[in-house]
Design an enzyme around this catalytic site. Structure first.
Site, PDB file in Angstrom:
ATOM      1  N   ALA A  13       1.762  -6.338  -3.854  1.00 36.54           N
ATOM      2  CA  ALA A  13       0.327  -6.339  -3.562  1.00 36.54           C
ATOM      3  C   ALA A  13      -0.121  -7.510  -2.693  1.00 36.54           C
ATOM      4  O   ALA A  13      -0.671  -7.313  -1.602  1.00 36.54           O
ATOM      5  CB  ALA A  13      -0.449  -6.333  -4.873  1.00 36.54           C
ATOM      6  N   ALA A  14       0.085  -8.734  -3.153  1.00 38.61           N
ATOM      7  CA  ALA A  14      -0.428  -9.890  -2.412  1.00 38.61           C
ATOM      8  C   ALA A  14       0.306 -10.085  -1.091  1.00 38.61           C
ATOM      9  O   ALA A  14      -0.321 -10.273  -0.038  1.00 38.61           O
ATOM     10  CB  ALA A  14      -0.330 -11.151  -3.267  1.00 38.61           C
ATOM     11  N   GLU A  37      11.718  -8.714   0.194  1.00 36.55           N
ATOM     12  CA  GLU A  37      11.482  -8.102  -1.117  1.00 36.55           C
ATOM     13  C   GLU A  37      12.832  -7.840  -1.776  1.00 36.55           C
ATOM     14  O   GLU A  37      13.689  -7.171  -1.206  1.00 36.55           O
ATOM     15  CB  GLU A  37      10.689  -6.804  -0.975  1.00 36.55           C
ATOM     16  N   CYS A  47       0.722  -1.526 -12.465  1.00 41.36           N
ATOM     17  CA  CYS A  47      -0.195  -1.187 -13.558  1.00 41.36           C
ATOM     18  C   CYS A  47      -0.076   0.272 -13.962  1.00 41.36           C
ATOM     19  O   CYS A  47      -0.456   0.648 -15.076  1.00 41.36           O
ATOM     20  CB  CYS A  47      -1.635  -1.484 -13.149  1.00 41.36           C
ATOM     21  N   VAL A  84      14.815 -14.326  -1.513  1.00 37.79           N
ATOM     22  CA  VAL A  84      14.753 -15.708  -1.038  1.00 37.79           C
ATOM     23  C   VAL A  84      15.219 -16.610  -2.168  1.00 37.79           C
ATOM     24  O   VAL A  84      14.668 -16.582  -3.273  1.00 37.79           O
ATOM     25  CB  VAL A  84      13.335 -16.076  -0.582  1.00 37.79           C
ATOM     26  N   ASP A 292       0.278 -12.915  -8.637  1.00 34.77           N
ATOM     27  CA  ASP A 292       0.555 -13.361 -10.008  1.00 34.77           C
ATOM     28  C   ASP A 292       1.229 -14.719 -10.093  1.00 34.77           C
ATOM     29  O   ASP A 292       1.428 -15.238 -11.198  1.00 34.77           O
ATOM     30  CB  ASP A 292       1.435 -12.327 -10.721  1.00 34.77           C
ATOM     31  N   ASN A 314      -4.408  -8.122  -4.582  1.00 35.19           N
ATOM     32  CA  ASN A 314      -4.807  -7.496  -3.323  1.00 35.19           C
ATOM     33  C   ASN A 314      -5.897  -8.291  -2.621  1.00 35.19           C
ATOM     34  O   ASN A 314      -5.893  -8.428  -1.395  1.00 35.19           O
ATOM     35  CB  ASN A 314      -5.262  -6.059  -3.581  1.00 35.19           C
ATOM     36  N   TYR A 435     -30.046   5.383 -16.786  1.00 33.86           N
ATOM     37  CA  TYR A 435     -30.172   5.992 -18.114  1.00 33.86           C
ATOM     38  C   TYR A 435     -30.409   7.494 -17.996  1.00 33.86           C
ATOM     39  O   TYR A 435     -31.239   7.955 -17.201  1.00 33.86           O
ATOM     40  CB  TYR A 435     -31.337   5.391 -18.900  1.00 33.86           C
TER      41      TYR A 435
END
Length: 461
Positions: A13-14, A37, A47, A84, A292, A314, A435
């Protein structure tokens, strides 16, 4: 003109939000982007894994927002299955290892994004690495768990931990037809709630047929002669298990950052400024971090927190990509909003718990109300409990927790906006919320709690 090189560590994500936003703002001739990655998948919804395991999401690929090939088509050099293993901030380079071939190489950078995510807590216990014991952090983890469920003849599952992942995985396993036991170290499930609200979750999960074991510390994962899991052992009992799922929580994955001398906070996450640039001279002004692996400012307590959520990741990526791409953006902080569910039960929180307010040195009042999701006379009205914290002297809203059935959880968004705006509970009572009987009582449950909090603040002086 020689293009600058942006290196991104982390392909979810990030990291890839940052890479994609930077690419929108700068062409390949201006900015070369290399992303690493270590897994098999990019840009996916972690999630959603419990709902894939539970069968609500049919296929794994439905959780993938953008494949490696799609990123490469946008001129992002995404190197999958490449980890890495060293960060050299002085020379501005990273050392990576191809996990399939073992080959290593150095890649220099002009700008760096650290988006290494979080790692699941996996205590050092006898049998913790046995066959049939699973963490659930990545799509690879989810696939491995599904493979085990399909191959395992037994139907007894033990979930260790009762946070978000724990309760969501309990639901997933229940949906798969398993007898589910949740072993929890805390006094109540969902430690992100106050214990009185966690008790409501406990009671509801018990009513669903889930065996809840609180105040229990796991000491061993017992295995059979074949090396497969057979039971989860605590100090006081033993729980038979054909499969075990660990839902103990996560910690920031900052091993590289720590070794490189970058600044870490109280919770082990990287510290950044509002632009998500890593603080301190070691970063040299060219290192950003998000997702994270970072700590963020809590707008209510004004302290740094670690909150592992895809929504934040994100947003961090968008901010970083804008700044790397030559624009300017900031991430001001969070109020700690989160929602979850287990079967029909919805769970929500935002702001501070009582112990958070105590830690921040705040004087406060608390109120708890019972209400319904719709007008009481309208079919389908479901009960909900709302707890609210307000600062004793000023009446400033400090936090809200909600436990209920359909229509309960997303009401927390009203409180999240009020917290971000710094509203008092008295100001909240005048909010013009929608309402109609199918959607709410004439007084929305959050506003009922706010009215009661106003009375408590006045009584408290």
């Amino acid at each position: 003109m020689t293009a600058e090189r942006l290196v991104v560590i982390g392909g979810d994500a990030a990291g890839l939000s940052a890479a994609s936003q930077a690419r929108r703002l700068r062409s390949p001739e201006e900015l070369e982007i290399v992303a690493f990655e270590r897994g098999h998948f990019s840009s996916y919804s972690a999630c959603g894994i419990p709902y894939w395991v539970g069968g609500q999401v049919g296929e794994r690929d439905e959780l993938i927002a953008r494949s490696p090939e799609e990123h490469r088509a946008r001129d992002i050099d995404l190197r999958m299955r490449t980890e890495v293993v060293e960060l050299d901030v002085r020379e501005r380079r990273v050392r990576s290892r191809d996990l399939d071939s073992g080959a290593e190489s150095w890649t220099p950078y002009d700008k760096l994004v650290i988006a290494t995510g979080a790692r699941p807590v996996r205590p050092e216990l006898p049998g913790i690495d046995a066959a049939g014991v699973h963490g659930v952090q990545t799509l690879d983890d989810g696939q491995a768990l599904l493979d085990t469920l399909r191959a395992t003849p037994g139907r007894r599952a033990v979930v260790v931990g009762a946070g978000y992942i724990g309760v969501e995985m309990a639901e997933a396993l229940l949906n798969r037809g398993y007898e589910v036991t949740v072993v929890n170290r805390g006094a109540e499930p969902m430690s992100t709630l106050d214990p009185d609200m966690g008790r409501l979750v406990h009671e509801a999960m018990t009513g669903m047929g889930i065996t809840m074991v609180d105040d229990a510390e796991v000491t061993e994962i017992r295995t059979g002669d074949d090396g497969r899991v057979r039971a989860v052992v605590t100090r006081d009992a033993e729980f038979p298990a054909d499969v075990v799922v660990l839902g103990i929580g996560v910690r920031p994955e900052t091993t590289l950052a720590r070794a490189a001398g970058l600044p870490l906070g109280e919770h082990g996450g990287l510290l950044t400024d509002l632009a998500m640039r890593v603080r301190g001279s070691a970063a040299g002004g060219v290192v950003w971090a998000g997702g994270d692996c970072v700590e963020v400012l809590d707008l209510v307590s004004r302290r740094e927190r670690h909150i592992a959520l895809g929504t934040h990741a994100n947003k961090h990526g968008q901010v970083i990509g804008s700044n790397v791409g030559g624009g300017y953006a900031t991430f001001p902080g969070v109020v700690g909003t989160a929602v979850s569910k287990v079967c029909e039960l919805e769970i929500a929180r935002t702001g501070l718990r009582e112990k958070d307010a105590d830690r921040a040195g705040l004087q406060y009042v608390t109120v708890t109300i019972e209400s319904t999701s719709r007008a009481g006379y309208y079919p389908g009205a479901a009960p909900m409990t709302v707890k609210m914290l307000a600062e004793r002297r000023t009446g400033r809203l400090l936090g809200v927790q909600i436990v209920g059935r359909e229509g309960a959880a997303k009401r927390v968004d009203v409180a999240a906006v009020a917290l971000t705006a710094g509203m008092t509970v008295e100001q909240m009572t005048a909010l013009d919320l929608g309402y109609a009987p199918p959607f709410s009582p004439v007084w929305d449950p959050v506003l009922v709690a706010a009215r009661k909090a106003v009375t408590a603040v006045r009584a408290g002086g």
